[in-house]
Design a protein around this motif. Structure first.
Motif: not given
Ligand code: GLA
Length: 736
Positions: A294-315
């Motif tokens: 909770r602390w990480g999402r609210n105060y530490k993580l960049a954009n911790g309150k924004v849903e992340r996108k589903i991605l494909l990485n090429s590696w």
């Protein structure tokens, strides 16, 4: 006269508390109490369950031990200390007394600053505590400065000290290696010194983590018992110490690893230690994790309150074989499966030295026109055409010796003077000297130029694939070479801060040969981290389990990859790979054109289901149920919304034998009085499970759990030795 009183008071405090001067900090469920009387030593009294004000007043009489809250070296005893210095005249001792105590409240935080001064020298330490009013975390750190005529050498400078208690205390911590990060270790604290440390210089979470939990009621339990957790918010070398002394008392210290890092502090200069975040929970290890999340999402993580996108990485799909057609095909495929972002990994750059393998070009962040004749711009446009976002890989803190950057700036690398550099990855990699402001500007400019030219870039994968291998900075003066590790990370943070000031919403992943940079020192600048270069789903169950102790799912990049797996060569069915990846920030790392239509359909469905539970996974409360480390043949955990009206339950088999009996998993964290309807996600069985669509009370599910079949009910040719389930639980609302 005043001075005399202070001196007298100082002598008294060696063996006595003055209860009247107790100061306390509170979070919703916890209290920290100190004794901080002007003229005396700062004493630690209590950290744990929230106390009433009456108890705060009387706690000094409860028979606590007499521990300094920030022990310094040189006057008393032979115990471990937090701070040790050599004064400008060679004197090695410190004796600090309190000169002032300040308390402030703002922005949902309560801060206490205890100002201390040495009794003889103009040497000052401020001990800071900051408590959040909505999460059970208290951060603590120190500021050190002096007014002595000549510099003072700091030989030890821990961020904080916490007296734990006597007797049976267990420590849970994470260790590992490349491709095996985040392994959980749990052990009782025994007499002697236990040290957890990092000396890599660049990355600090491959081999050990700067976070620990202490179970205070015997053997660690996930959902019961009192736990104190600690996370050092630092991206560089660290040292955590637990000293169990002759009285069986456990003393915990955490801070920068001072080894080969003695710091020469000039008159008037302020040395600020990284913060140590403390958390307490009476709901076991999972409870402490929920606090950190909770602390990480609210105060530490960049954009911790924004849903992340589903991605494909090429590696893992194409490795260095980047070309325009290939990128277009991958974008088209991920888009057709419902993905939202494509990330072009390593291999896209280099002009004079094109990046064909890992042995050249780092530093030359110009597009390789042979591979991508129309540049990044055309890829960004292509992504738009496919209705997805575009992201790109960089490794800006590094160079190869065969790069134009190194040819032009050979003095920009970390290297011992008078010696040949030690070379890293590909036999040619070197680390840039981030202590040097010119290097800082250059790194900032890599990102800034790229973003100015392509403002629609949505995501950066920021890699770091080398350690500091030979100690030396061409920028730092000869006398202060021991500042290198510290200055490197100060430089790194400065660059990150500049990037964040200008690009606050850009998604940036911290990758460092996989999980080398999972720490709360850099997460304020990064949205997530790559848990490991190892994408094998079975091993990920173990790694993600450990990592979840301190980091929320929203920060843990977890990708579906090919079989046989490229790291373990294990063949695991797609269903299981999906079910593991869906417990973190879901992505794919595979060549979709090599997938069958059936596999693509499975992924398409999974992505669609993930969108339904994404909020729950990324923002929900974690309850770990059965640990893979207990070797019971199954691992299981859940996420639950704070309102407890939705939950997602994961169940992964970790081994397979005929007629092996697996434990029935009791759920946790539900509302006993609510009824939940159960739906299986990613179903591959020919028939639905017996409880599909049925509803059960939270109290039944927590007392009994559901009996999960050990195998999948599929046609004979589809049978295999893996089984996994994801169950979605939703409160039956009164309209049903
Ligand atoms: C590191 C990363 C991988 C990949 C490669 C590219 O190993 O951890 O994910 O990006 O570099 O070279």
């Amino acid at each position: 006269m005043r001075k005399l009183v202070y001196l007298f008071a100082g002598l008294m405090t060696v063996s006595q508390y003055v209860v009247a001067e107790n100061i306390s900090l509170s979070t919703p469920n916890t209290t920290l109490v100190l004794s901080a009387e002007k003229g005396k030593n700062l004493k630690y009294i209590y950290y744990g369950e929230a106390l009433t004000s009456a108890d705060i007043e009387s706690i000094g009489y409860a028979g606590m031990y007499n521990h300094d809250a920030y022990p310094v070296y040189g006057m008393v005893g032979a115990g471990e200390t937090a701070l040790a210095v050599k004064h400008s005249d060679g004197n090695m001792s410190l004796d600090m007394y309190i000169t002032d105590v300040r308390k402030e409240k703002n922005d949902g935080k309560e801060t206490v600053v205890i100002e201390m001064k040495d009794r003889v020298y103009p040497f000052y330490v401020n001990v800071n505590y900051e408590a959040y009013d909505d999460v059970d975390v208290i951060e603590t750190w120190t500021e050190i400065k002096h007014n002595e005529k000549k510099p003072v050498v700091l030989n030890q400078f821990s961020s904080a000290y916490l007296p734990l208690r006597r007797g049976e205390v267990w420590m849970s911590h994470l260790y590992g290696a490349w491709a095996n990060e985040g392994r959980l270790a749990q052990e009782p604290l025994n007499p002697g010194l236990k040290m957890i440390k990092n000396k890599d210089g660049v990355r600090n979470s491959h081999t050990a983590h700067a976070e620990v939990m202490f179970s205070l009621d015997g053997k660690p339990q996930e959902n019961n018992g009192r736990v104190i957790g600690a996370a050092l918010c630092y991206s560089g070398n660290y040292k955590l110490r637990v000293d169990t002394d002759e009285s069986d008392y456990h003393h915990f210290f955490a801070g920068i690893n001072e080894e080969n890092s003695a710091y020469t502090l000039n008159k008037g200069e302020k040395f600020e230690t990284p913060r140590l975040a403390l958390s307490y929970s009476n709901e076991g290890l999972s409870g402490c994790s929920r606090n950190f999340h909770r602390w990480g999402r609210n105060y530490k993580l960049a954009n911790g309150k924004v849903e992340r996108k589903i991605l494909l990485n090429s590696w893992e799909g194409v490795y260095f074989d980047i070309n325009e057609r290939g990128m277009d095909q991958m974008m088209c495929d991920i888009s057709s499966m419902g993905g939202e972002l494509f990330v072009m990994d390593d291999g896209w750059f280099g002009d004079k030295y094109p990046r064909l393998s890992d042995n050249s070009s780092l530093g030359d962040w110009v597009v390789d026109r042979n591979k991508l004749p129309n540049g990044i711009e055309s890829l960004v446009n292509d992504a738009k055409k496919h209705n997805i976002k575009f992201g790109i890989w960089i490794e800006p803190e590094m160079a190869n010796i065969n790069s134009e950057l190194f040819e032009k700036n050979p003095d920009w690398i970390v290297k011992a003077a008078g010696r040949e550099p030690v070379l890293g990855r590909g036999g040619t990699q070197v680390v840039l000297d981030l202590a040097n402001p010119k290097v800082q500007d250059y790194i900032y400019k890599i990102v800034d130029d790229m973003m100015c030219q392509n403002p629609d870039i949505d995501y950066i994968k920021w890699d770091a694939n080398m350690s500091i291998m030979n100690h030396g900075s061409n920028y730092i003066t000869k006398d202060n070479q021991s500042h290198l590790y510290i200055e490197f990370h100060r430089g790194f943070e400065k660059v990150c801060q500049r990037i964040r000031d200008k690009y606050p919403t850009l998604t940036i992943q911290a990758c460092a040969s996989g999980g080398g940079r999972a720490n709360y020192g850099l997460l304020p600048y990064f949205d997530e981290f790559w848990v490991s270069d190892n994408t094998d789903a079975l091993q990920r169950v173990y790694m993600q389990w450990g990592t979840s102790y301190f980091f929320p799912a929203i920060a843990m990049a977890s990708h579906i990859s090919a079989t046989p797996n490229h790291q373990t060569f294990r063949t695991i069915p797609l269903k299981y790979r999906i079910d593991v990846a869906m417990s973190g920030r879901l992505g794919m790392e595979i060549q979709p054109k090599d997938m069958t239509e059936e596999e693509k359909t499975l992924c398409r469905n999974a992505i669609s289901e993930y969108k339904d539970i994404r909020h729950l996974v990324q923002f929900g409360d974690i309850y770990r149920l059965i640990s893979p480390y207990d070797n019971l043949g199954v691992a299981s955990m859940m996420y639950i919304t704070p309102e407890k009206e939705k939950a997602v339950f994961y169940w992964w088999k970790t081994e397979h034998f005929c007629n092996q009996h697996l434990p029935r998993v009791k759920m946790e964290g539900l509302d006993p009085s609510k009824r939940y309807v159960v739906r299986e996600l990613n179903r591959i069985d020919n028939e639905p499970l017996s409880f599909e669509g049925r509803s059960f009370s939270g109290s039944y599910l927590m007392a009994n759990g559901l009996d999960i079949p050990y195998e999948h009910n599929v046609d004979y040719h589809k049978k295999n030795d893996y089984a996994s389930r994801i169950l979605y639980l939703e409160e039956v609302n009164s309209n049903n």
